[in-house]
Structure formats: structure tokens, C-alpha cells
Design a protein around this motif. Structure first.
Motif, PDB file in Angstrom:
ATOM      1  N   LYS A 134      83.921 103.795  68.703  1.00 15.86           N
ATOM      2  CA  LYS A 134      84.193 103.134  69.989  1.00 15.86           C
ATOM      3  C   LYS A 134      83.556 103.964  71.098  1.00 15.86           C
ATOM      4  O   LYS A 134      84.225 104.727  71.788  1.00 15.86           O
ATOM      5  CB  LYS A 134      85.701 103.017  70.224  1.00 15.86           C
ATOM      6  N   GLY A 135      82.262 103.832  71.237  1.00 10.98           N
ATOM      7  CA  GLY A 135      81.509 104.595  72.218  1.00 10.98           C
ATOM      8  C   GLY A 135      80.120 104.846  71.679  1.00 10.98           C
ATOM      9  O   GLY A 135      79.665 104.154  70.768  1.00 10.98           O
ATOM     10  N   ALA A 136      79.460 105.834  72.237  1.00  8.96           N
ATOM     11  CA  ALA A 136      78.074 106.111  71.846  1.00  8.96           C
ATOM     12  C   ALA A 136      77.987 107.398  71.042  1.00  8.96           C
ATOM     13  O   ALA A 136      78.647 108.382  71.363  1.00  8.96           O
ATOM     14  CB  ALA A 136      77.200 106.241  73.090  1.00  8.96           C
ATOM     15  N   PRO A 137      77.161 107.395  69.984  1.00  6.07           N
ATOM     16  CA  PRO A 137      76.891 108.652  69.277  1.00  6.07           C
ATOM     17  C   PRO A 137      76.026 109.563  70.139  1.00  6.07           C
ATOM     18  O   PRO A 137      75.490 109.143  71.167  1.00  6.07           O
ATOM     19  CB  PRO A 137      76.134 108.192  68.030  1.00  6.07           C
ATOM     20  N   ASP A 138      75.883 110.811  69.731  1.00  6.89           N
ATOM     21  CA  ASP A 138      75.025 111.747  70.456  1.00  6.89           C
ATOM     22  C   ASP A 138      73.554 111.447  70.196  1.00  6.89           C
ATOM     23  O   ASP A 138      72.724 111.550  71.096  1.00  6.89           O
ATOM     24  CB  ASP A 138      75.333 113.181  70.004  1.00  6.89           C
ATOM     25  N   LEU A 139      73.234 111.112  68.946  1.00  5.78           N
ATOM     26  CA  LEU A 139      71.845 110.877  68.549  1.00  5.78           C
ATOM     27  C   LEU A 139      71.790 109.625  67.692  1.00  5.78           C
ATOM     28  O   LEU A 139      72.669 109.403  66.863  1.00  5.78           O
ATOM     29  CB  LEU A 139      71.329 112.084  67.768  1.00  5.78           C
ATOM     30  N   VAL A 140      70.761 108.814  67.926  1.00  6.41           N
ATOM     31  CA  VAL A 140      70.545 107.591  67.158  1.00  6.41           C
ATOM     32  C   VAL A 140      69.127 107.616  66.613  1.00  6.41           C
ATOM     33  O   VAL A 140      68.190 108.007  67.311  1.00  6.41           O
ATOM     34  CB  VAL A 140      70.746 106.343  68.049  1.00  6.41           C
ATOM     35  N   VAL A 141      68.981 107.175  65.360  1.00  7.97           N
ATOM     36  CA  VAL A 141      67.665 107.022  64.734  1.00  7.97           C
ATOM     37  C   VAL A 141      67.501 105.560  64.352  1.00  7.97           C
ATOM     38  O   VAL A 141      68.375 104.984  63.697  1.00  7.97           O
ATOM     39  CB  VAL A 141      67.526 107.887  63.464  1.00  7.97           C
ATOM     40  N   GLU A 142      66.402 104.956  64.768  1.00  6.62           N
ATOM     41  CA  GLU A 142      66.048 103.603  64.347  1.00  6.62           C
ATOM     42  C   GLU A 142      64.707 103.664  63.631  1.00  6.62           C
ATOM     43  O   GLU A 142      63.747 104.250  64.150  1.00  6.62           O
ATOM     44  CB  GLU A 142      65.959 102.635  65.528  1.00  6.62           C
ATOM     45  N   VAL A 143      64.661 103.093  62.430  1.00  2.00           N
ATOM     46  CA  VAL A 143      63.414 102.965  61.681  1.00  2.00           C
ATOM     47  C   VAL A 143      62.901 101.561  61.949  1.00  2.00           C
ATOM     48  O   VAL A 143      63.595 100.573  61.680  1.00  2.00           O
ATOM     49  CB  VAL A 143      63.637 103.187  60.171  1.00  2.00           C
ATOM     50  N   LEU A 144      61.704 101.460  62.493  1.00  2.00           N
ATOM     51  CA  LEU A 144      61.155 100.164  62.871  1.00  2.00           C
ATOM     52  C   LEU A 144      60.787  99.336  61.646  1.00  2.00           C
ATOM     53  O   LEU A 144      60.385  99.862  60.621  1.00  2.00           O
ATOM     54  CB  LEU A 144      59.906 100.342  63.733  1.00  2.00           C
ATOM     55  N   SER A 145      60.932  98.033  61.775  1.00  2.00           N
ATOM     56  CA  SER A 145      60.434  97.095  60.782  1.00  2.00           C
ATOM     57  C   SER A 145      59.819  95.937  61.558  1.00  2.00           C
ATOM     58  O   SER A 145      60.107  95.764  62.748  1.00  2.00           O
ATOM     59  CB  SER A 145      61.556  96.616  59.859  1.00  2.00           C
ATOM     60  N   PRO A 146      58.958  95.144  60.923  1.00  2.00           N
ATOM     61  CA  PRO A 146      58.312  94.054  61.650  1.00  2.00           C
ATOM     62  C   PRO A 146      59.311  93.110  62.318  1.00  2.00           C
ATOM     63  O   PRO A 146      59.063  92.609  63.410  1.00  2.00           O
ATOM     64  CB  PRO A 146      57.505  93.332  60.568  1.00  2.00           C
ATOM     65  N   SER A 147      60.455  92.892  61.707  1.00  2.00           N
ATOM     66  CA  SER A 147      61.412  91.934  62.255  1.00  2.00           C
ATOM     67  C   SER A 147      62.333  92.523  63.323  1.00  2.00           C
ATOM     68  O   SER A 147      62.933  91.791  64.093  1.00  2.00           O
ATOM     69  CB  SER A 147      62.252  91.323  61.133  1.00  2.00           C
ATOM     70  N   THR A 148      62.450  93.853  63.388  1.00  2.00           N
ATOM     71  CA  THR A 148      63.392  94.448  64.345  1.00  2.00           C
ATOM     72  C   THR A 148      62.733  95.415  65.325  1.00  2.00           C
ATOM     73  O   THR A 148      63.394  95.890  66.248  1.00  2.00           O
ATOM     74  CB  THR A 148      64.510  95.215  63.618  1.00  2.00           C
ATOM     75  N   GLY A 149      61.468  95.724  65.141  1.00  2.00           N
ATOM     76  CA  GLY A 149      60.798  96.746  65.945  1.00  2.00           C
ATOM     77  C   GLY A 149      60.872  96.512  67.433  1.00  2.00           C
ATOM     78  O   GLY A 149      61.180  97.427  68.200  1.00  2.00           O
ATOM     79  N   ARG A 150      60.590  95.289  67.857  1.00  2.00           N
ATOM     80  CA  ARG A 150      60.619  94.994  69.297  1.00  2.00           C
ATOM     81  C   ARG A 150      62.027  95.177  69.863  1.00  2.00           C
ATOM     82  O   ARG A 150      62.215  95.770  70.918  1.00  2.00           O
ATOM     83  CB  ARG A 150      60.107  93.578  69.540  1.00  2.00           C
TER      84      ARG A 150
END
Length: 195
Positions: A105-121
């Protein structure tokens, strides 16, 4: 289009975390400011990269007793009409009070997103803006196609690029001093595997 993100036909204004919890159709979703967005299953390369980043972050965080590292699917709920599932997240010990049995319930300190063609944008724009707004301190964008990791730090003027790294580089984190992640350990496939 196969593998593309599909927007569920719901009014933009309306859904909340309580509504989100009632969905039981076997699919994965995120809730972006009241709008339900289907998250397609990630491909092998995406999962391999996310797992590699998670393992390297987890090792550092555990060694220094800094907090915990989690991976998707795990709900991050910074407000009632936003539910995000970052690929990997780090939560410092000082922010454990944000954890419930069901979600963060809130924000983490660090976030990692791995891009994919369907979610990158969406990862680069919508989710990036939400992470910034809700106070994520550091944001890593892993691009499998370009074989890069971009590390961004939260500042009063927005995300600042702290570093851009490839397989030949050592990835460092302004948030986690002493973290030195060999890019090769993230991007290399297991020996004998060719895709």
C-alpha cells in the motif's frame, strides 16, 4: 495483434482496488488510474532478464540486510484506483509498514520494468509517470532488444538518467551504494541455450 496489451472496456474514471480484487478470470491486470489493463504473459527472454535482475538485487539486499526484493505478480497499490505489478521491486526495511498480506500500500523504493513489445510504451510513459508521482526513488528500465539497463533517479524535476548500461558494463545504483551488477550476468543466456 497477438501479444498486444488489451484495454478492458471500463470507464476511465471508475475502478478501484476493491473492484480489481473481484476479478477472477485467470488473467493478469493492472489498474491505471481507474482503467483496467490486461497484462499479457511475458515471453522467455523477458522472464529470464527479470529473474536475473531479481537474483542480483536480492543477493545485494540480503547480504546488507537492507530490506526485501519481490517480483511480479505482486500488487503495488499507491492509491485506490492504481494497481501496478512491476517486474521486480525493492522495499527498504524502513518501509515495511507499507506491506499488507495482499499488497504493498504505497510505493517501493526501487522498481524494475523489463520492456516487451506489448508493454514497452506503457512502462516508459504511463507507469513511469505514476512511479515518479508516487515517490519511487529509483526506476530501472531493462530493454531486451537494445540490451540496455537505464537507471533513473527521482528528482524534483522528474526522472534523471543516472546511467545507461550494456552487457559490457557494470551497473551501479545511486540508491544502493556498493551494488555492482555485471551487465553480462543479466543479458547472457544459460550456456547451450540459443533463442
Amino acid at each position: 495483434m497477438p501479444g498486444a496489451a488489451v484495454h478492458h472496456p471500463q470507464p476511465r474514471s471508475g475502478l478501484t482496488y476493491a473492484d480489481y480484487l473481484k476479478i477472477d478470470d485467470g488473467q493478469r491486470y493492472e489498474l491505471i488510474e481507474g482503467e483496467l489493463v490486461l497484462v499479457p504473459s511475458p515471453n522467455f527472454r523477458h522472464q529470464h532478464l527479470a529473474a536475473a535482475v531479481e537474483a542480483l538485487l536480492r543477493e545485494h539486499v540480503k547480504k546488507h540486510n537492507l530490506g526485501l526484493v519481490l517480483d511480479a505478480p505482486f500488487d503495488v497499490v499507491p492509491e485506490e484506483n492504481v494497481v501496478l505489478q512491476p517486474d521486480v521491486l525493492y522495499l527498504s526495511r524502513e518501509r515495511y509498514h507499507l506491506l499488507t498480506g495482499d499488497c504493498l500500500k504505497g510505493a517501493p523504493d526501487l522498481v524494475v520494468e523489463v520492456l516487451s513489445p506489448s508493454t514497452g510504451r506503457r512502462d516508459r510513459l504511463e507507469k513511469s509517470r505514476l512511479y515518479l508521482r508516487f515517490g519511487v526513488k529509483e526506476y530501472w528500465v531493462v530493454d531486451p532488444a537494445a540490451q540496455t539497463v537505464e537507471v533513473f533517479s527521482n528528482s524534483q524535476s522528474g526522472w534523471l538518467l543516472a546511467g545507461s548500461y550494456g552487457p559490457e558494463d557494470t551497473i551501479v545504483s545511486p540508491l544502493l551504494p556498493g551494488l555492482n551488477v555485471p551487465g553480462e550476468e543479466i543479458f547472457s543466456l544459460p550456456e547451450g541455450l540459443e533463442l
